[in-house]
Every structure is written in structure tokens, then in C-alpha cells.
Design an enzyme around this catalytic site. Sequence first.
Site, PDB file in Angstrom:
ATOM      1  N   CYS A   1      62.836  15.381  26.629  1.00 51.98           N
ATOM      2  CA  CYS A   1      61.477  15.673  26.166  1.00 51.98           C
ATOM      3  C   CYS A   1      61.201  15.079  24.792  1.00 51.98           C
ATOM      4  O   CYS A   1      60.066  14.715  24.486  1.00 51.98           O
ATOM      5  CB  CYS A   1      61.247  17.178  26.142  1.00 51.98           C
ATOM      6  SG  CYS A   1      62.449  18.095  25.156  1.00 51.98           S
TER       7      CYS A   1
ATOM      8  N   GLY B   1      53.523  24.369  31.782  1.00 54.18           N
ATOM      9  CA  GLY B   1      53.451  25.306  30.659  1.00 54.18           C
ATOM     10  C   GLY B   1      52.081  25.947  30.535  1.00 54.18           C
ATOM     11  O   GLY B   1      51.964  27.148  30.236  1.00 54.18           O
TER      12      GLY B   1
ATOM     13  N   GLU C   1      53.660  10.844  29.120  1.00 52.12           N
ATOM     14  CA  GLU C   1      55.113  11.028  29.144  1.00 52.12           C
ATOM     15  C   GLU C   1      55.678  10.521  30.463  1.00 52.12           C
ATOM     16  O   GLU C   1      55.311  11.004  31.539  1.00 52.12           O
ATOM     17  CB  GLU C   1      55.472  12.503  28.951  1.00 52.12           C
ATOM     18  CG  GLU C   1      56.960  12.742  28.873  1.00 52.12           C
ATOM     19  CD  GLU C   1      57.314  14.195  28.641  1.00 52.12           C
ATOM     20  OE1 GLU C   1      58.266  14.454  27.883  1.00 52.12           O
ATOM     21  OE2 GLU C   1      56.645  15.075  29.217  1.00 52.12           O
TER      22      GLU C   1
ATOM     23  N   GLU D   1      58.476  25.196  25.488  1.00 56.23           N
ATOM     24  CA  GLU D   1      58.971  23.933  24.950  1.00 56.23           C
ATOM     25  C   GLU D   1      58.615  22.877  25.975  1.00 56.23           C
ATOM     26  O   GLU D   1      59.206  22.802  27.052  1.00 56.23           O
ATOM     27  CB  GLU D   1      60.482  24.003  24.713  1.00 56.23           C
ATOM     28  CG  GLU D   1      60.979  22.995  23.693  1.00 56.23           C
ATOM     29  CD  GLU D   1      61.250  21.635  24.292  1.00 56.23           C
ATOM     30  OE1 GLU D   1      60.310  20.794  24.240  1.00 56.23           O
ATOM     31  OE2 GLU D   1      62.343  21.402  24.800  1.00 56.23           O
TER      32      GLU D   1
ATOM     33  N   LYS E   1      65.592  31.815  36.014  1.00 55.77           N
ATOM     34  CA  LYS E   1      65.322  30.888  37.114  1.00 55.77           C
ATOM     35  C   LYS E   1      65.650  29.458  36.685  1.00 55.77           C
ATOM     36  O   LYS E   1      64.951  28.878  35.854  1.00 55.77           O
ATOM     37  CB  LYS E   1      63.856  30.935  37.544  1.00 55.77           C
ATOM     38  CG  LYS E   1      63.622  30.206  38.886  1.00 55.77           C
ATOM     39  CD  LYS E   1      62.208  29.748  39.083  1.00 55.77           C
ATOM     40  CE  LYS E   1      61.984  28.351  38.595  1.00 55.77           C
ATOM     41  NZ  LYS E   1      62.753  27.302  39.334  1.00 55.77           N
TER      42      LYS E   1
ATOM     43  N   GLU F   1      51.873  20.527  31.723  1.00 57.75           N
ATOM     44  CA  GLU F   1      50.979  21.025  32.776  1.00 57.75           C
ATOM     45  C   GLU F   1      51.466  22.369  33.323  1.00 57.75           C
ATOM     46  O   GLU F   1      50.683  23.314  33.485  1.00 57.75           O
ATOM     47  CB  GLU F   1      50.878  20.000  33.912  1.00 57.75           C
ATOM     48  CG  GLU F   1      50.164  18.712  33.542  1.00 57.75           C
ATOM     49  CD  GLU F   1      51.013  17.788  32.675  1.00 57.75           C
ATOM     50  OE1 GLU F   1      50.435  16.900  32.018  1.00 57.75           O
ATOM     51  OE2 GLU F   1      52.265  17.956  32.633  1.00 57.75           O
TER      52      GLU F   1
ATOM     53  N   GLY G   1      59.741  22.607  30.056  1.00 62.97           N
ATOM     54  CA  GLY G   1      59.332  21.703  31.128  1.00 62.97           C
ATOM     55  C   GLY G   1      58.061  20.968  30.757  1.00 62.97           C
ATOM     56  O   GLY G   1      57.758  20.757  29.581  1.00 62.97           O
TER      57      GLY G   1
END
Length: 495
Positions: free
Chosen positions: A287, A236, A388, A253, A178, A234, A231
Site C-alpha cells: 500500500c 474501507g 493505485e 489503513e 477475518k 473503496e 485494504g
Amino acid sequence: MKTSLNYINGKWVPALSGATRKIINPANGEVIGITADGNEEDAKLAIAAAKEAFYGKGQWRRTCAQTRANTILKIANAIEERCDEIARIETMNNGKPLREAAGDVADAANCFRYYAGLITKPNGEVYDVNDAFGPMHAFTVREPIGVCAQITPWNFPFLISVWKLAPALAAGNSIVFKPASITPLSIGILFEIFDRLGLPPGTVNLVMGSGSKVGNELAGSPEVDVVTFTGSTEVGQTIANAAVGNLKRIGLELGGKSPNIIFADADIEGAVEWAMIGIFFNQGEVCSGGSRIIIEESIKDKFVARFAERTKRMTIGNGMDPDVDMGPLVSEEHLNTVLSYIQKGIAEGATLVCGGKRVTDGKLAKGYFVQPTIFDNCTADMTIVKEEIFGPVVTIQTFRAETEAIQMANDTIYGLAGAVFTTDGARAIRVVRELRAGITWINCYNPTFNEAPWGGFKMSGIGRELGTYGLEEYTEVKQVNINLKPGKLGWYAER
């Protein structure tokens, strides 16, 4: 205008509901593509196809490693043949400068080549065991894990997808993939390559749609053996919770708020340019971005002056322009998020050195452009230092002692990356060893290699991608014990 469908069980199909999604060019707000917009039912179909391909027919997993490697090398060659096309679509869809997109595509081809080579190398161990049960031969083998669900982000749509697809395919798995719902176009080309090369039906499946529908179904399905996600932290956490149902393996990750430590003896010009690469590359939508500059107090003013001077000269514009240094942010929603962080920084008392505004001049009026932004005089309690931002916004803090720099660097919930700039080799190693981060650099920032593991500590994730570690994420270890003297053991007395 490009149209992309789902790819399930070797066929291109629309979403079961008939729903579609418009794909926007962030440089001008124009529609550049229409894709299928799948939901839970589409994901279930793809999972069923992948399960049958792996556990039923098992064509791909039973193919010898050399044959799989040969196919994967053909994938790499096909990517190179369409490199210009893929890079242009990547830039139009994501916004990044074309030279960066071209670099991503080249690196992706090399990633396939790396795993094509790795999969034919030794993958097990032999053990010298005791003879309590007679002469035994014990060894391990690595086998494909099964049905892999892979969910990727919008910041490196093509490259990060390959980071997941290449090792999973090399290992012999079946995949349900996806992509990010707003940047799926380049991945459609990759699946065209898979289709042309004739991978067994169900081995690779593409389902486009939202994370809340497709992503949640993949994470929670008891038919999926592993789910990997790149991604936000949150999301994750949500995926990790959903995966508990069948205790499937997870690879996450996630976010970062990475420190870039600069000592007084560093080469200032070099540190400035690497700091720019660290935070402004890919519009800061990275990231591992060096979003927190922690600099020795005695050189701070000199560094900031030069950093700001060079930053103000950066060219902002459509990534298709070869002279552009930084393109638009990926979407209007994300633009507004980044601008809101900038306003928080000002409100909380940080000094805005440069940037901080949306760019709306001329041809850029309809795009999602923001100036590269530097904040000075930042403190640990500020939102822009703690959270972030995922944009071209950097904070500057100062230190006097090495121990203080280390403490400031580790003062975060994240632990993805970090860098140290100094000409003192012993200090560089000493400080890097104290950083609680999975990826570190000395006198540079951001280089990434297919051969080396990628992942973080703390809330930056679980597991590693790339290198041998990336292949291990998609395998299970099986222990095999062979009795070298078959027959009765005589363990129990005969009565």
C-alpha cells in the site's frame, strides 16, 4: 495440502453451511489448502462468543497486565519456533520470495514482544484540578475497548494480522478475526498457537470467508465495539458506512499512490536500489509502494537508464527459489488487473521503458507472473499516475523546481507515504514537512518499525497502527474523580 477450519469459542469448527474454499499457490496454480468458507451466521456466532468472553466471563480483560504480557511473550516464542513452517506456507499462499516471508514472520514475533513490554508501562495521567467542589484527585486510565473485529489483506497475510492482533490482545480485548479469503493459511498456524497456549475461550475467534459476507457482518454488527481494516479505499468506505449503525470506532489503513522524489544531488546508485525496493518489494503489492518517481529533470535520463538496467536483471520466479527477486502476483484476477493498467499506460501515451508483459516461460507458465514495469514520460492526467495499481509498475515524472516537486507529490487523493532523496539535509527536512503523508523516508524507502506509527492522510485511512498509537486504537480512556474529603458539600441550603 493444509486444511483449516474456523476457530470459534475455543473450538475448531467447519462453516455452518459446510462450504469450503480451495486455496491456490499463485506460482503454479495448484491447490495447496482447503479452508472453511464462512458467512454471516458464522460471524454472528464468533461475535457472540467474543462478547461473552469480554462482557460475561471477562477472564482475559481481568487478567493483570503482567500475566497478559507473559502469555504474549509465549506467543512470540512459539512463532519463532515455527518460523520456517510459517514462512514456507506464506510464500506458497501469497507468492512472495521466501526471504521476504521469513522477514515478515520474524518481525511479527518482535511485534508481539513489543506490545508485551508496552502493556506493563504507565497508561494514564493525573491532573491537578481546581477545588471548587473541595479537594479532588483526578486521573485517567486506559481500558480495553471490548469486542474487536479485525479484517486483513492478502499482501502481508501474517505480518499485518499481527499488527492488529498483538495490541488488541495486549490491551485485554476479545477478537473476531477475518483474514483475506485467498491467503488464510499462515493465520491458521497462529490460531493453532493461541489454542495451544490456552487463551480463554472466545478471546480470539477466527472466521474465514468473503468480505461481502463475513466482513460486512463484522462491520455492521451492533455487538462489535471497534472494526479495523487494511485494504482498498473503496472497501474501507463501505466498512465506514456500515459501522455508523452503532457508531463503533473504526481504524482504516487504505490505499496509496506514494511519491518518491529524487533530486539531482542524490546518490544515483543508492536512489536506484531504494526505488527498486520501493516498488518491486513484495511484487509491488504494498500500500505504501513508491509507485510515482518524481525526479529532477537534469538527471532523469541517467537515472532511468540505470534503473531499467538493474530492473531487467531481476530474477522472476517461484518464491521458494532462494535466487528469486520477485514472485508471482497473488491471483489470476489481480494479474489481469495489473496487466490492464499496463495497457492503459501504453494507450494513454506513456513510454514503456521495460517490462509490461506476463511471464510464461517454462515452469512459470501456470503462475501469475508479470515483469517489473517502468513507464517514462508520464503526465498527471494518466490513469497509471492517478490510480493505485498495487503491482510492480512505476511511473516517472520530472520537475525543475523544489516547489514543483512538492506540488506533484501532493497531487493525489491519497496520503500514505513518500520519500525524498537528496544530500542536502535542510532541503530533505523542508520537503518532507510539506508532504501530505503519514509515513515518510529520507534517502531510503519502505523500512517499517514496530515502534513507530503506521497510517496515512486523506483517503489513505483513519487512525494508526503500531507503536503506542496502535495500542491506543484498542483502548478507551476513562476519567476518574475522587473526592478526598467525603461528606456533605453544603451546596444547597438546608430548609
